[in-house]
Design a protein around this motif. Structure first.
Motif, PDB file in Angstrom:
ATOM      1  N   GLN A 167       0.830  -1.215   0.000  1.00 38.22           N
ATOM      2  CA  GLN A 167       0.000   0.000   0.000  1.00 38.22           C
ATOM      3  C   GLN A 167       0.863   1.263   0.000  1.00 38.22           C
ATOM      4  O   GLN A 167       1.934   1.301   0.599  1.00 38.22           O
ATOM      5  CB  GLN A 167      -0.895   0.043   1.251  1.00 38.22           C
ATOM      6  CG  GLN A 167      -1.742  -1.191   1.476  1.00 38.22           C
ATOM      7  CD  GLN A 167      -2.735  -1.443   0.367  1.00 38.22           C
ATOM      8  OE1 GLN A 167      -3.261  -0.503  -0.223  1.00 38.22           O
ATOM      9  NE2 GLN A 167      -2.986  -2.703   0.081  1.00 38.22           N
ATOM     10  N   SER A 168       0.334   2.303  -0.647  1.00 34.35           N
ATOM     11  CA  SER A 168       1.007   3.603  -0.628  1.00 34.35           C
ATOM     12  C   SER A 168       0.326   4.502   0.400  1.00 34.35           C
ATOM     13  O   SER A 168      -0.769   4.181   0.899  1.00 34.35           O
ATOM     14  CB  SER A 168       0.900   4.266  -2.002  1.00 34.35           C
ATOM     15  OG  SER A 168      -0.458   4.634  -2.242  1.00 34.35           O
ATOM     16  N   PHE A 169       0.953   5.640   0.683  1.00 36.45           N
ATOM     17  CA  PHE A 169       0.322   6.615   1.577  1.00 36.45           C
ATOM     18  C   PHE A 169      -1.063   6.991   1.053  1.00 36.45           C
ATOM     19  O   PHE A 169      -2.040   7.030   1.798  1.00 36.45           O
ATOM     20  CB  PHE A 169       1.197   7.877   1.714  1.00 36.45           C
ATOM     21  CG  PHE A 169       0.450   9.024   2.334  1.00 36.45           C
ATOM     22  CD1 PHE A 169       0.198   9.049   3.704  1.00 36.45           C
ATOM     23  CD2 PHE A 169      -0.051  10.056   1.550  1.00 36.45           C
ATOM     24  CE1 PHE A 169      -0.532  10.089   4.274  1.00 36.45           C
ATOM     25  CE2 PHE A 169      -0.775  11.098   2.117  1.00 36.45           C
ATOM     26  CZ  PHE A 169      -1.024  11.109   3.487  1.00 36.45           C
ATOM     27  N   SER A 170      -1.146   7.277  -0.269  1.00 36.26           N
ATOM     28  CA  SER A 170      -2.434   7.693  -0.831  1.00 36.26           C
ATOM     29  C   SER A 170      -3.495   6.618  -0.632  1.00 36.26           C
ATOM     30  O   SER A 170      -4.650   6.927  -0.346  1.00 36.26           O
ATOM     31  CB  SER A 170      -2.306   7.963  -2.328  1.00 36.26           C
ATOM     32  OG  SER A 170      -1.353   8.953  -2.530  1.00 36.26           O
ATOM     33  N   ASP A 171      -3.103   5.355  -0.802  1.00 33.92           N
ATOM     34  CA  ASP A 171      -4.061   4.247  -0.624  1.00 33.92           C
ATOM     35  C   ASP A 171      -4.625   4.252   0.801  1.00 33.92           C
ATOM     36  O   ASP A 171      -5.830   4.262   1.009  1.00 33.92           O
ATOM     37  CB  ASP A 171      -3.380   2.882  -0.832  1.00 33.92           C
ATOM     38  CG  ASP A 171      -2.881   2.666  -2.244  1.00 33.92           C
ATOM     39  OD1 ASP A 171      -3.466   3.271  -3.170  1.00 33.92           O
ATOM     40  OD2 ASP A 171      -1.914   1.898  -2.415  1.00 33.92           O
ATOM     41  N   TYR A 222      -4.382   6.480   3.198  1.00 35.98           N
ATOM     42  CA  TYR A 222      -5.000   7.729   3.648  1.00 35.98           C
ATOM     43  C   TYR A 222      -6.396   7.882   3.057  1.00 35.98           C
ATOM     44  O   TYR A 222      -7.361   8.173   3.764  1.00 35.98           O
ATOM     45  CB  TYR A 222      -4.118   8.925   3.265  1.00 35.98           C
ATOM     46  CG  TYR A 222      -4.702  10.253   3.703  1.00 35.98           C
ATOM     47  CD1 TYR A 222      -4.637  10.636   5.046  1.00 35.98           C
ATOM     48  CD2 TYR A 222      -5.327  11.086   2.790  1.00 35.98           C
ATOM     49  CE1 TYR A 222      -5.192  11.843   5.453  1.00 35.98           C
ATOM     50  CE2 TYR A 222      -5.885  12.295   3.199  1.00 35.98           C
ATOM     51  CZ  TYR A 222      -5.812  12.664   4.534  1.00 35.98           C
ATOM     52  OH  TYR A 222      -6.366  13.848   4.935  1.00 35.98           O
ATOM     53  N   ALA A 223      -6.511   7.658   1.748  1.00 34.87           N
ATOM     54  CA  ALA A 223      -7.807   7.847   1.084  1.00 34.87           C
ATOM     55  C   ALA A 223      -8.842   6.856   1.616  1.00 34.87           C
ATOM     56  O   ALA A 223     -10.009   7.201   1.792  1.00 34.87           O
ATOM     57  CB  ALA A 223      -7.645   7.699  -0.423  1.00 34.87           C
ATOM     58  N   ASP A 259      -8.822   5.652   4.505  1.00 32.47           N
ATOM     59  CA  ASP A 259      -8.826   5.816   5.966  1.00 32.47           C
ATOM     60  C   ASP A 259      -8.681   4.446   6.639  1.00 32.47           C
ATOM     61  O   ASP A 259      -9.487   4.043   7.464  1.00 32.47           O
ATOM     62  CB  ASP A 259     -10.109   6.520   6.436  1.00 32.47           C
ATOM     63  CG  ASP A 259      -9.884   7.260   7.750  1.00 32.47           C
ATOM     64  OD1 ASP A 259      -8.744   7.219   8.263  1.00 32.47           O
ATOM     65  OD2 ASP A 259     -10.846   7.840   8.279  1.00 32.47           O
ATOM     66  N   TRP A 260      -7.617   3.784   6.211  1.00 38.29           N
ATOM     67  CA  TRP A 260      -7.286   2.424   6.650  1.00 38.29           C
ATOM     68  C   TRP A 260      -7.456   2.285   8.166  1.00 38.29           C
ATOM     69  O   TRP A 260      -6.945   3.105   8.923  1.00 38.29           O
ATOM     70  CB  TRP A 260      -5.830   2.166   6.249  1.00 38.29           C
ATOM     71  CG  TRP A 260      -5.442   0.735   6.109  1.00 38.29           C
ATOM     72  CD1 TRP A 260      -5.012  -0.062   7.122  1.00 38.29           C
ATOM     73  CD2 TRP A 260      -5.417  -0.050   4.924  1.00 38.29           C
ATOM     74  NE1 TRP A 260      -4.709  -1.307   6.628  1.00 38.29           N
ATOM     75  CE2 TRP A 260      -4.945  -1.324   5.279  1.00 38.29           C
ATOM     76  CE3 TRP A 260      -5.728   0.190   3.586  1.00 38.29           C
ATOM     77  CZ2 TRP A 260      -4.783  -2.359   4.366  1.00 38.29           C
ATOM     78  CZ3 TRP A 260      -5.556  -0.832   2.675  1.00 38.29           C
ATOM     79  CH2 TRP A 260      -5.105  -2.085   3.055  1.00 38.29           C
TER      80      TRP A 260
END
Ligand code: CAA
Length: 259
Positions: free
Chosen positions: A75-79, A81-82, A84-85
């Motif tokens: 996973q990336s930061f964007s994944d 964060y978007a 809201d893991w």
């Protein structure tokens, strides 16, 4: 429901439900499906008027060895964060009947955090708790830095979260993380007995206890005391208050209607 992949759900005793984490090959690592299934099952059971307490347990070797590292790795930061893991776990905090964690073996990272989302934490003698996220280059993400600190204080929480070391059941009990420690073989029976005891009480009163104790983490003392008092006043609107106090004066056991 029969289409669960990561848990089994049962009703082993009157008014008591049991959710068992069931991903043995991954030591019950918590992937997103497990999050959806655990929170969904608990929410459904919590709304059933015939359920007064829910036990959450794992296997003898692992309550849960954390969030699923293999699922997180790409996973990336964007994944994260978007999406809201992990925000989905908040649903467990909205379950209003008491949750009892029965922990045997590893409760690490998200596993420790899941146990701390429960209201009563019963540990087998072989239980091991820890927040090893730092060893993976991350930090706790399901409440570890917050709930652990409230449970055991800053010094111990810093120690565990910064070193990633595990503590055994005895240290967890000394630190105030767990409610009780029981022999490993008897863990589930002991946890179910505690659940049955709670479930035999007035259901609205048990729900109000849960709400009031949790309020202690959310408010200052004066607000918390007022909140508790209002709930206490509210119990006088229940049939169970009439029955509980009548039973005491008539020197008999109460027969609660859970309403
Ligand atoms: N995620 C995914 N898979 C996991 C896992 C996890 N958290 N923990 C264990 N597994 C898997 C292992 O990869 C292994 O799978 P394979 O057989 O396919 O290799 C299987 O479960 C058995 O594990 P081990 O062979 O490692 O068992 P062990 O007895 O040697 O060690 C252990 C047990 C000490 C618990 C070790 O598995 C371990 O350190 N696990 C990771 C613990 C961890 O770091 N947890 C934190 C995760 S991050 C997190 O939780 C973030 C958050 O705040 C929400």
């Amino acid at each position: 429901m029969s289409d669960y992949e990561t848990i089994t759900v049962g009703r082993p005793l009157d008014r008591v439900a049991l959710i068992t984490l069931d991903r043995p090959k991954a030591l019950n690592a918590l992937n997103l499906r497990a999050m959806r299934e655990i929170t969904g099952a608990a929410a459904e059971l919590g709304q059933d008027p015939d359920v007064g307490a829910i036990v959450l347990t794992g296997s003898a070797k692992a309550f849960a060895a954390g969030a699923d590292i293999k699922e997180m790795q790409p996973q990336s930061f964007s994944d994260v964060y978007a999406a809201d893991w992990f925000a989905g776990w908040d649903a467990l905090s909205r379950v209003r009947v008491p949750l009892i964690a029965a922990v045997s073996g590893y409760a690490l990272g998200g596993g420790c955090e899941l146990a701390m989302m429960c209201d009563v934490l019963i540990a087998a003698e072989n239980a091991k708790f820890g927040q090893p996220e730092i060893t993976l280059g991350v930090i706790p993400g399901m409440g570890g830095s917050q709930r652990l600190t409230r449970a055991i204080g800053k010094a111990k929480a810093m120690d565990l979260c910064l070193t990633g070391r595990m503590i055994d059941a005895a240290e967890a009990e000394r630190s105030g993380l767990v409610s009780r420690v029981v022999p490993t073989e008897g863990l589930l029976d002991d946890a179910l007995a505690v659940a049955a005891k709670i479930a035999s009480m007035s259901r609205p009163a048990a729900m109000m206890v849960k709400e009031a104790v949790n309020q202690a983490f959310e408010s200052g003392l004066a607000d918390g005391l007022r909140f508790e008092r209002r709930l206490f006043h509210g119990t006088f609107a229940t049939q169970d208050q009439k029955e509980g106090m009548a039973a005491f004066t008539e020197k008999r056991e109460p027969k609660f209607l859970h309403s």
